[in-house]
Motif scaffolding. Structure first.
Motif, PDB file in Angstrom:
ATOM      1  N   LYS A  95      -5.169   7.557 -31.670  1.00  0.00           N
ATOM      2  CA  LYS A  95      -5.581   6.116 -31.257  1.00  0.00           C
ATOM      3  C   LYS A  95      -7.025   5.945 -31.066  1.00  0.00           C
ATOM      4  CE  LYS A  95      -4.316   2.371 -28.005  1.00  0.00           C
ATOM      5  NZ  LYS A  95      -3.633   1.933 -26.560  1.00  0.00           N
ATOM      6  N   LYS A  96      -7.597   6.915 -30.406  1.00  0.00           N
ATOM      7  CA  LYS A  96      -8.901   6.973 -29.972  1.00  0.00           C
ATOM      8  C   LYS A  96      -9.984   6.969 -31.282  1.00  0.00           C
ATOM      9  CE  LYS A  96     -12.797   9.200 -27.208  1.00  0.00           C
ATOM     10  NZ  LYS A  96     -12.761  10.313 -26.333  1.00  0.00           N
ATOM     11  N   GLY A  97      -9.510   7.340 -32.005  1.00  0.00           N
ATOM     12  CA  GLY A  97     -10.174   7.403 -33.318  1.00  0.00           C
ATOM     13  C   GLY A  97     -10.098   6.027 -34.268  1.00  0.00           C
ATOM     14  N   ILE A  98      -8.756   5.565 -34.303  1.00  0.00           N
ATOM     15  CA  ILE A  98      -8.634   4.356 -34.773  1.00  0.00           C
ATOM     16  C   ILE A  98      -9.468   3.425 -34.206  1.00  0.00           C
ATOM     17  CG2 ILE A  98      -6.784   2.503 -35.291  1.00  0.00           C
ATOM     18  CD1 ILE A  98      -4.606   4.816 -35.475  1.00  0.00           C
ATOM     19  N   ALA A 103     -10.336  -1.292 -35.143  1.00  0.00           N
ATOM     20  CA  ALA A 103      -9.145  -1.659 -35.574  1.00  0.00           C
ATOM     21  C   ALA A 103      -8.209  -1.803 -34.261  1.00  0.00           C
ATOM     22  CB  ALA A 103      -8.409  -0.741 -36.378  1.00  0.00           C
ATOM     23  N   GLN A 104      -7.390  -2.566 -34.376  1.00  0.00           N
ATOM     24  CA  GLN A 104      -6.587  -2.759 -33.151  1.00  0.00           C
ATOM     25  C   GLN A 104      -5.183  -1.906 -33.280  1.00  0.00           C
ATOM     26  OE1 GLN A 104      -4.525  -6.621 -32.723  1.00  0.00           O
ATOM     27  NE2 GLN A 104      -6.806  -7.560 -32.867  1.00  0.00           N
ATOM     28  N   CYS A 105      -5.088  -1.090 -32.221  1.00  0.00           N
ATOM     29  CA  CYS A 105      -3.853  -0.075 -32.268  1.00  0.00           C
ATOM     30  C   CYS A 105      -2.944  -0.097 -31.316  1.00  0.00           C
ATOM     31  CB  CYS A 105      -4.655   1.402 -32.365  1.00  0.00           C
ATOM     32  SG  CYS A 105      -3.473   2.764 -32.592  1.00  0.00           S
ATOM     33  N   THR A 106      -1.582   0.104 -31.424  1.00  0.00           N
ATOM     34  CA  THR A 106      -0.562   0.055 -30.455  1.00  0.00           C
ATOM     35  C   THR A 106       0.313   1.342 -30.637  1.00  0.00           C
ATOM     36  OG1 THR A 106      -0.709  -2.244 -30.039  1.00  0.00           O
ATOM     37  CG2 THR A 106       0.999  -1.190 -29.214  1.00  0.00           C
ATOM     38  N   ILE A 107       0.586   1.975 -29.591  1.00  0.00           N
ATOM     39  CA  ILE A 107       1.350   3.196 -29.820  1.00  0.00           C
ATOM     40  C   ILE A 107       3.032   2.764 -29.534  1.00  0.00           C
ATOM     41  CG2 ILE A 107       2.152   5.750 -29.143  1.00  0.00           C
ATOM     42  CD1 ILE A 107      -0.834   6.049 -28.314  1.00  0.00           C
ATOM     43  N   PHE A 108       4.010   3.050 -30.355  1.00  0.00           N
ATOM     44  CA  PHE A 108       5.337   2.866 -30.127  1.00  0.00           C
ATOM     45  C   PHE A 108       6.308   4.137 -30.271  1.00  0.00           C
ATOM     46  CE2 PHE A 108       3.540  -1.031 -32.307  1.00  0.00           C
ATOM     47  CZ  PHE A 108       4.067  -2.305 -31.315  1.00  0.00           C
ATOM     48  N   GLN A 109       7.209   4.024 -29.785  1.00  0.00           N
ATOM     49  CA  GLN A 109       8.092   5.206 -30.129  1.00  0.00           C
ATOM     50  C   GLN A 109       9.491   4.558 -30.362  1.00  0.00           C
ATOM     51  OE1 GLN A 109       9.314   6.960 -26.078  1.00  0.00           O
ATOM     52  NE2 GLN A 109       9.002   5.066 -24.969  1.00  0.00           N
ATOM     53  N   VAL A 110      10.171   5.298 -31.345  1.00  0.00           N
ATOM     54  CA  VAL A 110      11.392   5.133 -31.829  1.00  0.00           C
ATOM     55  C   VAL A 110      12.434   5.677 -30.747  1.00  0.00           C
ATOM     56  CG1 VAL A 110      10.780   5.830 -34.045  1.00  0.00           C
ATOM     57  CG2 VAL A 110      11.725   7.482 -32.607  1.00  0.00           C
ATOM     58  N   SER A 248      -4.875  21.526 -28.058  1.00  0.00           N
ATOM     59  CA  SER A 248      -6.050  21.928 -27.813  1.00  0.00           C
ATOM     60  C   SER A 248      -7.175  21.113 -27.877  1.00  0.00           C
ATOM     61  CB  SER A 248      -6.431  23.311 -28.537  1.00  0.00           C
ATOM     62  OG  SER A 248      -6.663  23.125 -29.846  1.00  0.00           O
ATOM     63  N   THR A 249      -8.258  21.609 -27.553  1.00  0.00           N
ATOM     64  CA  THR A 249      -9.632  20.570 -27.445  1.00  0.00           C
ATOM     65  C   THR A 249      -9.612  20.439 -29.279  1.00  0.00           C
ATOM     66  OG1 THR A 249     -10.550  21.378 -25.255  1.00  0.00           O
ATOM     67  CG2 THR A 249     -12.074  20.300 -27.147  1.00  0.00           C
ATOM     68  N   LEU A 250      -9.585  21.405 -29.818  1.00  0.00           N
ATOM     69  CA  LEU A 250      -9.837  21.264 -31.490  1.00  0.00           C
ATOM     70  C   LEU A 250      -9.126  20.502 -31.893  1.00  0.00           C
ATOM     71  CD1 LEU A 250     -10.895  24.279 -33.809  1.00  0.00           C
ATOM     72  CD2 LEU A 250      -8.879  22.797 -34.347  1.00  0.00           C
ATOM     73  N   GLU A 251      -7.590  20.536 -31.493  1.00  0.00           N
ATOM     74  CA  GLU A 251      -6.778  19.685 -32.265  1.00  0.00           C
ATOM     75  C   GLU A 251      -6.809  18.212 -31.762  1.00  0.00           C
ATOM     76  OE1 GLU A 251      -3.121  23.146 -32.411  1.00  0.00           O
ATOM     77  OE2 GLU A 251      -3.121  21.931 -30.481  1.00  0.00           O
ATOM     78  N   LYS A 252      -7.232  18.190 -30.637  1.00  0.00           N
ATOM     79  CA  LYS A 252      -7.266  16.490 -30.178  1.00  0.00           C
ATOM     80  C   LYS A 252      -8.535  16.061 -30.668  1.00  0.00           C
ATOM     81  CE  LYS A 252      -7.062  17.683 -25.776  1.00  0.00           C
ATOM     82  NZ  LYS A 252      -7.029  17.416 -24.290  1.00  0.00           N
ATOM     83  N   ALA A 253      -9.560  16.910 -31.347  1.00  0.00           N
ATOM     84  CA  ALA A 253     -10.865  16.303 -31.833  1.00  0.00           C
ATOM     85  C   ALA A 253     -10.532  16.125 -33.353  1.00  0.00           C
ATOM     86  CB  ALA A 253     -12.012  17.540 -31.756  1.00  0.00           C
ATOM     87  N   VAL A 254      -9.514  16.793 -34.020  1.00  0.00           N
ATOM     88  CA  VAL A 254      -9.190  16.652 -35.371  1.00  0.00           C
ATOM     89  C   VAL A 254      -8.377  15.597 -35.412  1.00  0.00           C
ATOM     90  CG1 VAL A 254      -7.603  17.461 -37.250  1.00  0.00           C
ATOM     91  CG2 VAL A 254      -9.218  19.138 -35.903  1.00  0.00           C
ATOM     92  N   GLY A 255      -7.493  15.234 -34.249  1.00  0.00           N
ATOM     93  CA  GLY A 255      -6.612  13.887 -34.314  1.00  0.00           C
ATOM     94  C   GLY A 255      -7.550  12.691 -34.196  1.00  0.00           C
ATOM     95  N   GLU A 256      -8.634  12.994 -33.459  1.00  0.00           N
ATOM     96  CA  GLU A 256      -9.578  11.670 -33.545  1.00  0.00           C
ATOM     97  C   GLU A 256     -10.330  11.436 -34.627  1.00  0.00           C
ATOM     98  OE1 GLU A 256     -13.430  10.163 -30.739  1.00  0.00           O
ATOM     99  OE2 GLU A 256     -12.311  11.756 -30.019  1.00  0.00           O
ATOM    100  N   SER A 257     -10.735  12.557 -35.220  1.00  0.00           N
ATOM    101  CA  SER A 257     -11.322  12.241 -36.580  1.00  0.00           C
ATOM    102  C   SER A 257     -10.401  11.772 -37.663  1.00  0.00           C
ATOM    103  CB  SER A 257     -11.926  13.762 -36.996  1.00  0.00           C
ATOM    104  OG  SER A 257     -12.753  14.325 -36.366  1.00  0.00           O
ATOM    105  N   HIS A 258      -8.930  12.252 -37.551  1.00  0.00           N
ATOM    106  CA  HIS A 258      -7.890  11.860 -38.425  1.00  0.00           C
ATOM    107  C   HIS A 258      -7.893  10.157 -38.197  1.00  0.00           C
ATOM    108  CE1 HIS A 258      -3.480  12.087 -39.742  1.00  0.00           C
ATOM    109  NE2 HIS A 258      -4.405  11.511 -40.467  1.00  0.00           N
ATOM    110  N   GLY A 259      -7.730   9.540 -36.931  1.00  0.00           N
ATOM    111  CA  GLY A 259      -7.621   8.271 -36.606  1.00  0.00           C
ATOM    112  C   GLY A 259      -8.730   7.491 -37.326  1.00  0.00           C
ATOM    113  N   LYS A 260      -9.765   8.037 -37.261  1.00  0.00           N
ATOM    114  CA  LYS A 260     -11.111   7.254 -37.639  1.00  0.00           C
ATOM    115  C   LYS A 260     -10.873   7.112 -39.095  1.00  0.00           C
ATOM    116  CE  LYS A 260     -16.354   7.096 -37.370  1.00  0.00           C
ATOM    117  NZ  LYS A 260     -17.445   7.726 -36.776  1.00  0.00           N
TER     118      LYS A 260
END
Length: 272
Positions: A95-98, A103-110, A248-260
């Motif tokens: 979400k941070k990357g998005i 962009a507008q971003c909302t987290i939902f759960q099923v 991990s810090t690396l995984e969260k950084a990749v997640g941010e890159s992914h969102g962007k």
């Protein structure tokens, strides 16, 4: 009768016919017609009509521009199933990357399908305070990121149940042209970091949606410095067999890159 006193139909039909027979050539007829009161009235009315049309078109263009300016923000929904919090943590990084792209971003759960009794025996923590996504609500968004907890290499039943509830959207083509992506949490590196991505593609394809993969836009995906999740299909984390390992810090950084990366492409497709 001179060309200045030409009488056209409606002003004296016989006079007009007489003029036609007495006019030796078409150019002379046209030249004479252009000098008549009728021609000048028509020309003035046409000019006014053209100017009004141009003015209306300009107003419509300005209105459309204003509407596009007001409504061009891409709306992205992150849809997750998180049992022990790993996917929830990674979703916040995505979400941070998005949101870094505007962009507008909302987290939902099923919806959860397990009973409170079963969840208690599994020592599952309380669910995060994310709103519940419904199939109908998907129409409000341009793009979707699915956060998937691995179960024997495939997505959990809760997420599959939600996807199966979108049949009415499929019947009416409501998701055609929208975009989608995914990220994962698995017990081990071979626990579904690729197979869940492939399974997500089938869902998106049946809806006529466009899959946006992570690829290797972030070099950290290929890092061998430490064990980590992620594949060409999306970012990810490895929870460990007992679920004790957190992103991990690396995984969260990749997640941010992914969102962007995801939001940048989603915005281009949504505006096209």
């Amino acid at each position: 009768m001179s060309s200045h006193d030409v009488v056209l139909p409606g002003q004296g039909y016989k006079a007009f016919i007489k003029f036609l027979y007495n006019t030796p050539s078409q150019p002379q007829l046209i030249a004479a017609y252009k000098k008549t009161t009728t021609y000048r009235s028509i020309s003035q009315a046409t000019d006014r009509s053209i100017k009004a049309t141009i003015s209306n078109n300009n107003n419509n263009t300005n209105n459309n521009t204003n509407n596009n300016t007001n409504n061009n923000t891409t709306k992205i929904a992150i849809i997750v199933y998180t049992l022990y919090g790993h996917i929830g943590t990674l979703a916040e990084s995505v979400k941070k990357g998005i949101e870094s792209t505007g962009a507008q971003c909302t987290i939902f759960q099923v919806p959860e399908t397990l009973t409170e009794d079963v969840l208690g025996k599994m020592h599952a923590p309380p669910k995060p305070d994310y709103p519940i996504m419904t199939a109908a609500k998907m129409e409000e968004f341009d793009s979707f990121m699915f956060g998937l907890s691995g179960r024997f290499g495939i997505m959990p039943a809760q997420m599959k149940s939600f996807m199966d509830s979108t049949g009415s959207l499929w019947m009416n083509g409501k998701l055609v042209g929208k975009t989608g992506g995914c990220f994962f949490s698995t017990g081990s590196q071979g626990g579904g970091q690729e197979t869940m991505g492939i399974a997500t593609v089938t869902f998106l394809s049946h809806h006529g949606m466009v899959f946006i993969p992570l690829g290797y836009v972030d070099p950290k995906v290929m890092s061998n410095d430490e064990p980590h999740g992620a594949s060409a299909y999306g970012s990810g984390t490895i929870a460990g067999a007992d679920g004790s390992r957190q992103p991990s810090t690396l995984e969260k950084a990749v997640g941010e890159s992914h969102g962007k990366h995801f939001a940048t492409i989603a915005a281009k497709l949504a505006s096209g």
